[in-house]
Design a protein around this motif. Structure first.
Motif, PDB file in Angstrom:
ATOM      1  N   GLY A  81       0.699  -1.075   0.358  1.00 26.48           N
ATOM      2  CA  GLY A  81      -0.011  -0.068   0.052  1.00 26.48           C
ATOM      3  C   GLY A  81       0.689   0.929  -0.333  1.00 26.48           C
ATOM      4  O   GLY A  81       0.381   1.828  -0.560  1.00 26.48           O
ATOM      5  N   ALA A  82       2.077   1.376   0.518  1.00 28.09           N
ATOM      6  CA  ALA A  82       2.507   2.537   0.749  1.00 28.09           C
ATOM      7  C   ALA A  82       3.725   2.423  -0.801  1.00 28.09           C
ATOM      8  O   ALA A  82       2.870   4.153  -1.062  1.00 28.09           O
ATOM      9  CB  ALA A  82       3.708   2.165   2.106  1.00 28.09           C
ATOM     10  N   VAL A  83       3.606   1.509  -0.962  1.00 30.32           N
ATOM     11  CA  VAL A  83       4.901   1.834  -2.769  1.00 30.32           C
ATOM     12  C   VAL A  83       3.644   2.486  -3.289  1.00 30.32           C
ATOM     13  O   VAL A  83       3.951   2.886  -4.727  1.00 30.32           O
ATOM     14  CB  VAL A  83       5.510   0.039  -2.881  1.00 30.32           C
ATOM     15  N   ALA A  84       2.689   1.518  -3.651  1.00 30.56           N
ATOM     16  CA  ALA A  84       1.733   1.980  -4.896  1.00 30.56           C
ATOM     17  C   ALA A  84       1.018   3.765  -4.419  1.00 30.56           C
ATOM     18  O   ALA A  84       0.533   4.082  -5.336  1.00 30.56           O
ATOM     19  CB  ALA A  84       0.445   0.959  -4.590  1.00 30.56           C
ATOM     20  N   GLY A  85       0.625   3.572  -3.427  1.00 23.70           N
ATOM     21  CA  GLY A  85       0.060   4.848  -2.979  1.00 23.70           C
ATOM     22  C   GLY A  85       1.499   6.187  -3.202  1.00 23.70           C
ATOM     23  O   GLY A  85       1.279   6.941  -3.519  1.00 23.70           O
ATOM     24  N   LEU A  90       3.651  10.355  -7.192  1.00 19.70           N
ATOM     25  CA  LEU A  90       4.916  10.626  -6.911  1.00 19.70           C
ATOM     26  C   LEU A  90       4.969  10.473  -8.816  1.00 19.70           C
ATOM     27  O   LEU A  90       5.289  11.337  -9.386  1.00 19.70           O
ATOM     28  CB  LEU A  90       5.770   9.647  -7.013  1.00 19.70           C
ATOM     29  N   PHE A  91       4.009   9.870  -9.455  1.00 21.88           N
ATOM     30  CA  PHE A  91       4.417   8.537 -11.068  1.00 21.88           C
ATOM     31  C   PHE A  91       2.543   9.968 -11.604  1.00 21.88           C
ATOM     32  O   PHE A  91       3.004   9.685 -13.504  1.00 21.88           O
ATOM     33  CB  PHE A  91       4.823   8.055 -10.884  1.00 21.88           C
ATOM     34  N   PHE A  92       1.865   9.879 -11.378  1.00 21.23           N
ATOM     35  CA  PHE A  92       0.610   9.742 -11.554  1.00 21.23           C
ATOM     36  C   PHE A  92       0.104  11.888 -11.193  1.00 21.23           C
ATOM     37  O   PHE A  92       0.253  12.106 -12.433  1.00 21.23           O
ATOM     38  CB  PHE A  92      -0.648   9.687 -10.871  1.00 21.23           C
ATOM     39  N   ILE A  93      -0.215  12.140  -9.634  1.00 22.36           N
ATOM     40  CA  ILE A  93      -0.363  13.248  -9.539  1.00 22.36           C
ATOM     41  C   ILE A  93       0.511  14.530 -10.368  1.00 22.36           C
ATOM     42  O   ILE A  93       0.048  15.612 -10.895  1.00 22.36           O
ATOM     43  CB  ILE A  93      -0.668  13.424  -7.979  1.00 22.36           C
ATOM     44  N   LEU A 112       6.976  21.887  -6.476  1.00 25.84           N
ATOM     45  CA  LEU A 112       7.669  20.609  -6.113  1.00 25.84           C
ATOM     46  C   LEU A 112       6.455  20.551  -4.099  1.00 25.84           C
ATOM     47  O   LEU A 112       6.656  19.407  -4.464  1.00 25.84           O
ATOM     48  CB  LEU A 112       8.611  20.933  -5.672  1.00 25.84           C
ATOM     49  N   ILE A 113       6.449  22.478  -4.155  1.00 29.55           N
ATOM     50  CA  ILE A 113       5.614  21.913  -2.951  1.00 29.55           C
ATOM     51  C   ILE A 113       4.041  20.874  -2.740  1.00 29.55           C
ATOM     52  O   ILE A 113       3.893  20.488  -2.175  1.00 29.55           O
ATOM     53  CB  ILE A 113       5.098  23.247  -2.383  1.00 29.55           C
ATOM     54  N   ASP A 114       3.443  21.086  -3.932  1.00 29.07           N
ATOM     55  CA  ASP A 114       2.040  20.434  -4.080  1.00 29.07           C
ATOM     56  C   ASP A 114       2.426  18.996  -4.428  1.00 29.07           C
ATOM     57  O   ASP A 114       1.336  18.597  -4.139  1.00 29.07           O
ATOM     58  CB  ASP A 114       1.793  20.849  -6.010  1.00 29.07           C
ATOM     59  N   GLY A 115       2.842  19.089  -5.711  1.00 27.52           N
ATOM     60  CA  GLY A 115       3.540  17.227  -5.332  1.00 27.52           C
ATOM     61  C   GLY A 115       4.128  16.567  -4.700  1.00 27.52           C
ATOM     62  O   GLY A 115       3.986  15.185  -4.504  1.00 27.52           O
ATOM     63  N   CYS A 122      -1.408  10.066  -0.486  1.00 24.72           N
ATOM     64  CA  CYS A 122      -1.154   9.154  -1.532  1.00 24.72           C
ATOM     65  C   CYS A 122      -0.555   8.145  -0.711  1.00 24.72           C
ATOM     66  O   CYS A 122      -1.146   6.782  -0.705  1.00 24.72           O
ATOM     67  CB  CYS A 122      -0.692   9.432  -2.764  1.00 24.72           C
ATOM     68  N   THR A 123       0.994   8.120  -0.125  1.00 26.66           N
ATOM     69  CA  THR A 123       1.160   7.085   0.249  1.00 26.66           C
ATOM     70  C   THR A 123       0.689   6.665   1.910  1.00 26.66           C
ATOM     71  O   THR A 123       0.550   5.957   1.954  1.00 26.66           O
ATOM     72  CB  THR A 123       2.832   7.550   0.845  1.00 26.66           C
ATOM     73  N   VAL A 124       0.208   8.157   2.900  1.00 31.17           N
ATOM     74  CA  VAL A 124      -0.961   7.943   3.451  1.00 31.17           C
ATOM     75  C   VAL A 124      -1.894   7.211   3.248  1.00 31.17           C
ATOM     76  O   VAL A 124      -2.370   5.944   4.254  1.00 31.17           O
ATOM     77  CB  VAL A 124      -0.919   9.037   4.715  1.00 31.17           C
ATOM     78  N   MET A 125      -2.522   7.376   2.647  1.00 26.96           N
ATOM     79  CA  MET A 125      -4.026   6.551   1.875  1.00 26.96           C
ATOM     80  C   MET A 125      -3.391   5.263   1.418  1.00 26.96           C
ATOM     81  O   MET A 125      -3.726   3.999   2.140  1.00 26.96           O
ATOM     82  CB  MET A 125      -4.284   7.483   0.719  1.00 26.96           C
ATOM     83  N   GLY A 126      -2.825   5.018   0.849  1.00 29.92           N
ATOM     84  CA  GLY A 126      -1.970   3.612   0.579  1.00 29.92           C
ATOM     85  C   GLY A 126      -2.125   2.584   2.110  1.00 29.92           C
ATOM     86  O   GLY A 126      -2.718   1.624   1.618  1.00 29.92           O
ATOM     87  N   ILE A 127      -1.084   3.455   2.765  1.00 25.49           N
ATOM     88  CA  ILE A 127      -0.626   2.862   4.421  1.00 25.49           C
ATOM     89  C   ILE A 127      -2.380   2.917   4.390  1.00 25.49           C
ATOM     90  O   ILE A 127      -2.803   1.424   5.121  1.00 25.49           O
ATOM     91  CB  ILE A 127       0.379   3.512   4.635  1.00 25.49           C
ATOM     92  N   VAL A 128      -2.833   3.396   4.925  1.00 23.62           N
ATOM     93  CA  VAL A 128      -4.896   3.373   5.682  1.00 23.62           C
ATOM     94  C   VAL A 128      -5.551   2.610   5.200  1.00 23.62           C
ATOM     95  O   VAL A 128      -5.940   1.534   5.298  1.00 23.62           O
ATOM     96  CB  VAL A 128      -5.128   4.617   5.601  1.00 23.62           C
TER      97      VAL A 128
END
Length: 132
Positions: A81-85, A90-93, A112-115, A122-128
């Motif tokens: 989940g972390a890697v996918a998020g 990083l690679f879509f949004i 850079l800030i918004d990305g 998204c990493t946090v979302m993936g974990i959750v």
């Protein structure tokens, strides 16, 4: 029912991360974004509660779609989940933010800030999304 709760918790978590992230980077973000400021130095539109409601609803959409994709791809561990998020952020949004900012002649610092936020959120979302 658990899936809906999972998506809600993921959206709340990413929203909370955004609150902390942008509080820490508020000055550089306001400078880079060119958002008009009120007399108090805060964003002129910051007091509008509908801005936050809309933001949360959009985060729900992202969390819901990520959950759907995770289910299809059998992303079912915290590490996956972390890697996918991270990958989504990083690679879509982030590239999409960069495209929009480039055509809008916005500073690279804004991308850079918004990305960075998109990637962390998204990493946090993936974990959750893989906790339940």
């Amino acid at each position: 029912m658990l899936e809906i709760i999972n998506v809600l918790v993921a959206a709340v978590a990413s929203f909370a991360v955004g609150a902390v992230y942008y509080m820490k980077l508020s000055e550089p973000w306001m400078d880079a974004s060119g958002v008009p400021r009120g007399e108090d130095g805060q964003p002129a539109n910051g007091a509008n509660p509908m801005l936050y409601v809309g933001t949360f609803l959009l985060q729900l959409v992202v969390a819901g779609m990520m959950r759907h994709v995770f289910e299809l791809a059998t992303i079912d561990t915290i590490a996956k989940g972390a890697v996918a998020g991270l990958g989504v952020g990083l690679f879509f949004i982030t590239p999409w933010i960069g495209i929009n900012n480039a055509y809008g002649d916005r500073p690279k610092k804004l991308t850079l800030i918004d990305g960075g936020y998109a990637t962390i959120a998204c990493t946090v979302m993936g974990i959750v999304l893989t906790l339940f």
